[in-house]
Design a protein around this motif. Structure first.
Motif, PDB file in Angstrom:
ATOM      1  N   ARG A 247       0.962  -1.332   0.086  1.00 44.00           N
ATOM      2  CA  ARG A 247       0.116   0.045   0.061  1.00 44.00           C
ATOM      3  C   ARG A 247       0.932   1.163   0.044  1.00 44.00           C
ATOM      4  NH1 ARG A 247      -2.264   0.518   6.248  1.00 44.00           N
ATOM      5  NH2 ARG A 247      -0.107   1.379   6.990  1.00 44.00           N
ATOM      6  N   SER A 248       0.298   2.381  -0.229  1.00 40.48           N
ATOM      7  CA  SER A 248       1.011   3.593  -0.423  1.00 40.48           C
ATOM      8  C   SER A 248       0.086   4.726   0.348  1.00 40.48           C
ATOM      9  CB  SER A 248       1.348   4.166  -1.811  1.00 40.48           C
ATOM     10  OG  SER A 248       1.896   5.362  -1.733  1.00 40.48           O
ATOM     11  N   VAL A 249       0.740   5.273   1.163  1.00 38.31           N
ATOM     12  CA  VAL A 249      -0.071   6.433   2.107  1.00 38.31           C
ATOM     13  C   VAL A 249       0.482   7.746   1.782  1.00 38.31           C
ATOM     14  CG1 VAL A 249      -0.606   7.050   4.660  1.00 38.31           C
ATOM     15  CG2 VAL A 249       0.040   4.466   3.941  1.00 38.31           C
ATOM     16  N   LEU A 250      -0.566   8.686   1.778  1.00 36.16           N
ATOM     17  CA  LEU A 250      -0.206   9.960   1.367  1.00 36.16           C
ATOM     18  C   LEU A 250      -0.757  11.004   2.604  1.00 36.16           C
ATOM     19  CD1 LEU A 250      -0.794  12.123  -1.653  1.00 36.16           C
ATOM     20  CD2 LEU A 250      -1.924  12.604   0.164  1.00 36.16           C
ATOM     21  N   TYR A 251      -0.125  11.884   3.072  1.00 40.11           N
ATOM     22  CA  TYR A 251      -0.171  12.721   4.470  1.00 40.11           C
ATOM     23  C   TYR A 251      -0.261  14.124   3.716  1.00 40.11           C
ATOM     24  CZ  TYR A 251       0.813   8.586   7.224  1.00 40.11           C
ATOM     25  OH  TYR A 251       0.879   7.819   7.755  1.00 40.11           O
ATOM     26  N   ALA A 252      -1.613  14.779   3.488  1.00 39.53           N
ATOM     27  CA  ALA A 252      -1.701  15.882   3.106  1.00 39.53           C
ATOM     28  C   ALA A 252      -2.013  17.090   4.055  1.00 39.53           C
ATOM     29  CB  ALA A 252      -2.923  16.058   1.950  1.00 39.53           C
ATOM     30  N   PRO A 253      -1.380  18.191   4.477  1.00 40.06           N
ATOM     31  CA  PRO A 253      -1.563  19.213   5.527  1.00 40.06           C
ATOM     32  C   PRO A 253      -2.673  19.676   5.205  1.00 40.06           C
ATOM     33  CG  PRO A 253       0.344  19.849   4.287  1.00 40.06           C
ATOM     34  CD  PRO A 253       0.100  18.540   3.928  1.00 40.06           C
ATOM     35  N   LEU A 254      -3.669  20.097   6.390  1.00 39.53           N
ATOM     36  CA  LEU A 254      -4.732  20.868   6.214  1.00 39.53           C
ATOM     37  C   LEU A 254      -4.295  22.344   6.490  1.00 39.53           C
ATOM     38  CD1 LEU A 254      -7.284  18.616   7.893  1.00 39.53           C
ATOM     39  CD2 LEU A 254      -7.186  18.936   5.348  1.00 39.53           C
ATOM     40  N   LYS A 255      -3.641  23.006   5.520  1.00 39.68           N
ATOM     41  CA  LYS A 255      -2.963  24.160   5.761  1.00 39.68           C
ATOM     42  C   LYS A 255      -3.702  25.585   5.437  1.00 39.68           C
ATOM     43  CE  LYS A 255       0.656  24.786   2.944  1.00 39.68           C
ATOM     44  NZ  LYS A 255       1.786  24.706   2.268  1.00 39.68           N
ATOM     45  N   GLY A 256      -3.931  26.439   6.360  1.00 40.29           N
ATOM     46  CA  GLY A 256      -4.489  27.768   6.009  1.00 40.29           C
ATOM     47  C   GLY A 256      -3.264  28.674   6.048  1.00 40.29           C
ATOM     48  N   LYS A 257      -3.855  30.005   6.045  1.00 38.76           N
ATOM     49  CA  LYS A 257      -2.683  30.987   5.836  1.00 38.76           C
ATOM     50  C   LYS A 257      -2.079  31.525   7.247  1.00 38.76           C
ATOM     51  CE  LYS A 257      -5.002  33.862   2.199  1.00 38.76           C
ATOM     52  NZ  LYS A 257      -5.634  35.062   1.903  1.00 38.76           N
ATOM     53  N   GLN A 258      -2.578  31.085   8.234  1.00 40.80           N
ATOM     54  CA  GLN A 258      -2.056  31.268   9.623  1.00 40.80           C
ATOM     55  C   GLN A 258      -1.349  30.121  10.309  1.00 40.80           C
ATOM     56  OE1 GLN A 258      -4.892  33.152  12.248  1.00 40.80           O
ATOM     57  NE2 GLN A 258      -5.073  35.094  10.731  1.00 40.80           N
ATOM     58  N   GLY A 259      -1.616  28.695   9.550  1.00 43.08           N
ATOM     59  CA  GLY A 259      -1.274  27.524  10.097  1.00 43.08           C
ATOM     60  C   GLY A 259      -1.719  26.349   9.692  1.00 43.08           C
ATOM     61  N   VAL A 260      -1.268  25.297  10.304  1.00 44.92           N
ATOM     62  CA  VAL A 260      -1.660  23.870   9.846  1.00 44.92           C
ATOM     63  C   VAL A 260      -2.754  23.468  11.026  1.00 44.92           C
ATOM     64  CG1 VAL A 260      -1.083  21.726   9.122  1.00 44.92           C
ATOM     65  CG2 VAL A 260       0.302  23.600   8.574  1.00 44.92           C
ATOM     66  N   TYR A 261      -4.043  23.008  10.503  1.00 49.33           N
ATOM     67  CA  TYR A 261      -4.908  22.661  11.367  1.00 49.33           C
ATOM     68  C   TYR A 261      -5.111  21.090  11.557  1.00 49.33           C
ATOM     69  CZ  TYR A 261      -5.685  27.696  11.081  1.00 49.33           C
ATOM     70  OH  TYR A 261      -5.583  28.799  11.205  1.00 49.33           O
ATOM     71  N   GLY A 262      -4.185  20.218  10.831  1.00 46.08           N
ATOM     72  CA  GLY A 262      -4.362  18.859  10.982  1.00 46.08           C
ATOM     73  C   GLY A 262      -3.766  18.260   9.664  1.00 46.08           C
ATOM     74  N   VAL A 263      -4.049  17.042   9.541  1.00 47.56           N
ATOM     75  CA  VAL A 263      -3.250  16.369   8.281  1.00 47.56           C
ATOM     76  C   VAL A 263      -4.403  15.282   7.818  1.00 47.56           C
ATOM     77  CG1 VAL A 263      -1.568  14.799   7.494  1.00 47.56           C
ATOM     78  CG2 VAL A 263      -1.115  16.334   9.180  1.00 47.56           C
ATOM     79  N   LEU A 264      -4.620  15.207   6.403  1.00 44.93           N
ATOM     80  CA  LEU A 264      -5.382  14.373   5.901  1.00 44.93           C
ATOM     81  C   LEU A 264      -4.463  13.191   5.447  1.00 44.93           C
ATOM     82  CD1 LEU A 264      -7.878  13.504   4.480  1.00 44.93           C
ATOM     83  CD2 LEU A 264      -7.275  14.813   2.469  1.00 44.93           C
ATOM     84  N   GLN A 265      -4.986  11.852   5.814  1.00 44.02           N
ATOM     85  CA  GLN A 265      -4.407  10.763   5.531  1.00 44.02           C
ATOM     86  C   GLN A 265      -4.982   9.969   4.596  1.00 44.02           C
ATOM     87  OE1 GLN A 265      -4.149   7.728   8.678  1.00 44.02           O
ATOM     88  NE2 GLN A 265      -2.359   6.833   8.029  1.00 44.02           N
ATOM     89  N   VAL A 266      -4.503   9.535   3.426  1.00 41.67           N
ATOM     90  CA  VAL A 266      -5.153   8.649   2.405  1.00 41.67           C
ATOM     91  C   VAL A 266      -4.367   7.606   2.096  1.00 41.67           C
ATOM     92  CG1 VAL A 266      -6.213   8.625   0.057  1.00 41.67           C
ATOM     93  CG2 VAL A 266      -6.181  10.878   1.396  1.00 41.67           C
ATOM     94  N   ILE A 267      -5.184   6.374   2.279  1.00 41.22           N
ATOM     95  CA  ILE A 267      -4.382   5.140   2.199  1.00 41.22           C
ATOM     96  C   ILE A 267      -4.788   4.552   0.617  1.00 41.22           C
ATOM     97  CG2 ILE A 267      -3.790   2.929   3.036  1.00 41.22           C
ATOM     98  CD1 ILE A 267      -4.474   4.051   5.898  1.00 41.22           C
ATOM     99  N   ALA A 268      -3.735   4.224  -0.266  1.00 44.40           N
ATOM    100  CA  ALA A 268      -4.145   3.575  -1.447  1.00 44.40           C
ATOM    101  C   ALA A 268      -3.866   2.216  -1.380  1.00 44.40           C
ATOM    102  CB  ALA A 268      -3.392   4.411  -2.609  1.00 44.40           C
ATOM    103  N   PRO A 269      -4.947   1.162  -1.375  1.00 42.37           N
ATOM    104  CA  PRO A 269      -4.481  -0.163  -1.297  1.00 42.37           C
ATOM    105  C   PRO A 269      -3.871  -0.570  -2.534  1.00 42.37           C
ATOM    106  CG  PRO A 269      -6.799   0.120  -1.742  1.00 42.37           C
ATOM    107  CD  PRO A 269      -6.163   1.427  -1.550  1.00 42.37           C
ATOM    108  N   ASN A 270      -3.291  -1.822  -2.590  1.00 38.57           N
ATOM    109  CA  ASN A 270      -2.808  -2.568  -3.820  1.00 38.57           C
ATOM    110  C   ASN A 270      -1.839  -1.654  -4.860  1.00 38.57           C
ATOM    111  OD1 ASN A 270      -4.006  -4.877  -2.946  1.00 38.57           O
ATOM    112  ND2 ASN A 270      -5.971  -4.147  -3.917  1.00 38.57           N
TER     113      ASN A 270
END
Length: 627
Positions: A247-270
């Motif tokens: 599997r491959s995993v992507l971590y995309a920051p939930l980013k605004g102008k003033q800071g980062v508020y979390g991370v979106l984790q997406v797991i692509a199987p196979n």
């Protein structure tokens, strides 16, 4: 024959072109492939046509479409993909005996610019029985490869168009909502539509336990989330591939102008490598969501600040409206309990040079019980030592286990002109019940309220000084007169007691006037200790004192006078006695304040003349000796 073969190619092109309906949009990819296979099957009069495609993760072929409904993935040939590409490049794309495809009569290796697109396998076409030349089959193979490549490009374009339309819709939805919960829900909804086979989580840096139906996790700082933390700290997309887990995993920051508020984790199987086109789309989605989260959070913060300012303004306005101290404390307790969801609120005041404390009326009932002493004493020592407010989320009280345990504690000093006047203690049973924003708001609220509270206390002290005798701290005669007049208009009955210290002149002559004053103070103190808060003890003049008991019957009044007689005789030093004259009024008989006083004064005279140290009752013209 050539003419027939040429016509076959033209017919194949026509059939393939008809498969795609330009006017009504593209069909579903699976339908396109099945229609293509049916066209080939009909054209070359075959029994079955099956398309195999490459799976990058497993490095093997999988059935993508077939004219047979019975085929399963377990029937896929086990063959090296590299060998297939070499075979197609070096030899021929058209093979009758391809290793691994012995069950098929003809295989066409479909290539595009040296890249393997798939394998078209045909059943029911023997080479010897085939009336078509190799060149026509090669031409068919080329047309199929071109068509397959085109529809995959079209499918990719169609997919990207749908996704960006979805992104546009989501962006509109994001900017139309100022609710963080709605924004988070829309992120998950979009991912579910675009990537139904992917797994995804929102790793948030703030508490969002309310959204139990969404795949949300706390962003934890540990070694297992290094990629997620890098995305959060750096604000850039991180990729994490796992050959073992395939599997491959992507971590995309939930980013605004003033800071980062979390991370979106997406797991692509196979898959061993996250698809580049998906990285771009998910990054755009995450950036859009980050901006929307920031806007929603700023909006909610502004709303909270407005609410906080309204609370401070309304409280300050109310406190400056000349409320009595008890009313002020009750109002503050109600405001804090409601706004902060606090279970206990106590206002603790320092008295006698900070050596003693007084729990102000209006505090919650708990603070008037012995169980509160441990909390008050701990807070007092802590504030005096550190000279700062207290904010404790999981307090452990080392005390009797029977005492109710409060885990969340906020304590704010009440300081006026640099002098510590006391503190406010706010508590809740639940651990970590109060947020830091709540703590800061309480600090501001108490800071703005301390002056009003202090002024209310000073005003009542001044009022008491005006109506209080300086020596005895009992009320003045004028105040007593006003209260008796008021009571005779509003109550149904009342008892009046005149008190005189026996042989007071000899006390002054024997011990001096200072001791005489001390004796008066002692008797006044015993009066205050033996009457209710609604009763009135006053200095009548000289060594004469008075008590008025509103709403009290004659019998109860006499009992109070007799008890006071015993207390003075027992506790005074030097030992003195008193004489009491008692009178009573009730609404059933016509009476006046002057007559009430006259009867008590006459009864006191009788007591002094008949031996002293006694209680005499005067009712009309009847004198009753109660000793």
């Amino acid at each position: 024959m050539v003419r027939n073969e040429h016509e076959m190619i033209i017919k194949l092109k026509s059939d393939l072109l008809d498969i795609i309906d330009i006017e009504n949009g593209f069909f579903v990819s699976d339908d396109l492939l099945k229609n293509m296979l049916n066209a080939i099957k009909s054209l070359i009069n075959a029994e079955e046509a099956t398309l195999f495609s490459l799976n990058n993760c497993k490095n093997q072929l999988l059935i993508e479409a077939s004219t047979s409904e019975k085929l399963e993935q377990t029937n896929c040939p086990q063959i090296s993909i590299d060998a297939l590409e070499v075979e197609a490049i070096q030899s021929n794309s058209l093979l009758f005996k391809l290793p691994g495809f012995e069950a098929y009569d003809l295989t066409m290796i479909l290539m595009n610019n040296d890249s393997l697109l798939g394998i078209l396998a045909i059943k029911g076409r023997e080479e010897e029985a085939d009336p078509f030349s190799h060149s026509i089959l090669e031409a068919i193979c080329q047309q199929i490869a071109k068509f397959l490549n085109n529809i995959r490009i079209l499918a990719k374009t169609d997919s990207e168009e749908k996704r960006y339309k979805q992104l546009f819709r989501v962006t509109e939805k994001f900017h139309s909502s100022m609710n963080m919960d709605d924004v988070l829900g829309e992120i998950i909804h979009t991912l579910q539509e675009v990537y139904p086979t992917f797994t995804y989580y929102l790793l948030l840096s703030h508490d969002n336990n309310r959204l139990e139906d969404l795949p949300i996790k706390d962003l934890e700082y540990d070694s297992e989330n290094i990629a997620a933390l890098q995305a959060y700290v750096t604000g850039t997309v991180q990729l994490e591939d796992s050959v073992q887990k395939k599997r491959s995993v992507l971590y995309a920051p939930l980013k605004g102008k003033q800071g980062v508020y979390g991370v979106l984790q997406v797991i692509a199987p196979n898959t061993l490598v996250f698809p580049n086109n998906e990285v771009e789309f998910i990054t755009l989605l995450a950036n859009t969501a980050g901006s929307a989260l920031e806007n929603a959070q700023l909006y909610q913060q502004s709303k909270r600040l407005i609410t906080d300012l309204k609370l401070i303004n309304e409280t300050s306005h109310r406190l400056n409206s000349n409320l009595r101290l008890a009313e002020t404390m009750a109002y503050m307790t109600e405001q804090i309990s409601h706004s902060f969801e606090a279970e206990e609120v106590g206002f603790i005041l320092y008295v006698k040079d900070n050596q003693q404390i007084d729990v102000l009326k209006g505090s919650t009932e708990f603070f008037h019980k012995n169980a509160a002493e441990a909390y008050i004493q701990f807070t007092k020592e802590k504030i005096e030592k550190e000279q700062e407010s207290l904010f404790i989320g999981d307090f452990q009280l080392i005390a009797d286990t029977n005492v109710k345990q409060y885990k969340s504690i906020m304590a704010i000093p009440m300081t006026q002109s640099g002098v510590l006047k006391g503190f406010v203690l706010v508590m809740s049973e639940a651990p970590y019940h109060f947020s830091f924003e709540t703590f800061k708001l309480l600090q501001s609220l108490i800071h703005h309220s301390t002056l009003a509270i202090t002024n209310s206390m000073l005003r009542e002290e001044l009022e008491k000084m005006v109506v209080t005798d300086h020596l005895t701290k009992l009320y003045s005669r004028n105040y007593l007169d006003e209260k008796i007049h008021l009571s005779m208009n509003e109550d149904h009955e009342g008892t009046f007691i005149l008190v005189d210290i026996d042989n007071f002149k000899s006390i002054n002559d024997t011990f001096g006037h200072q001791v005489g004053d001390d004796v008066i103070i002692q008797v006044a103190g015993l009066i205050n200790d033996n009457i209710r808060g609604t009763d009135i003890g006053a200095r009548w003049g000289g060594e004469e004192l008075a008590i008025y008991l509103p709403g009290v019957s004659l019998m109860a009044g006499v009992n109070i006078a007799e008890r006071l007689l015993e207390k003075v005789r027992e506790y005074s030093n030097p030992r003195v006695t008193i004489s009491c004259g008692v009178s009573h009024w009730n609404r059933g008989k016509k009476d006046t304040y002057a007559a009430l006083f006259k009867r008590a004064d006459k009864a006191l005279y009788v007591a002094k003349q008949t031996g002293k140290n006694k209680v005499i009752v005067q009712e009309s013209d009847i004198v009753i000796d109660k000793t």
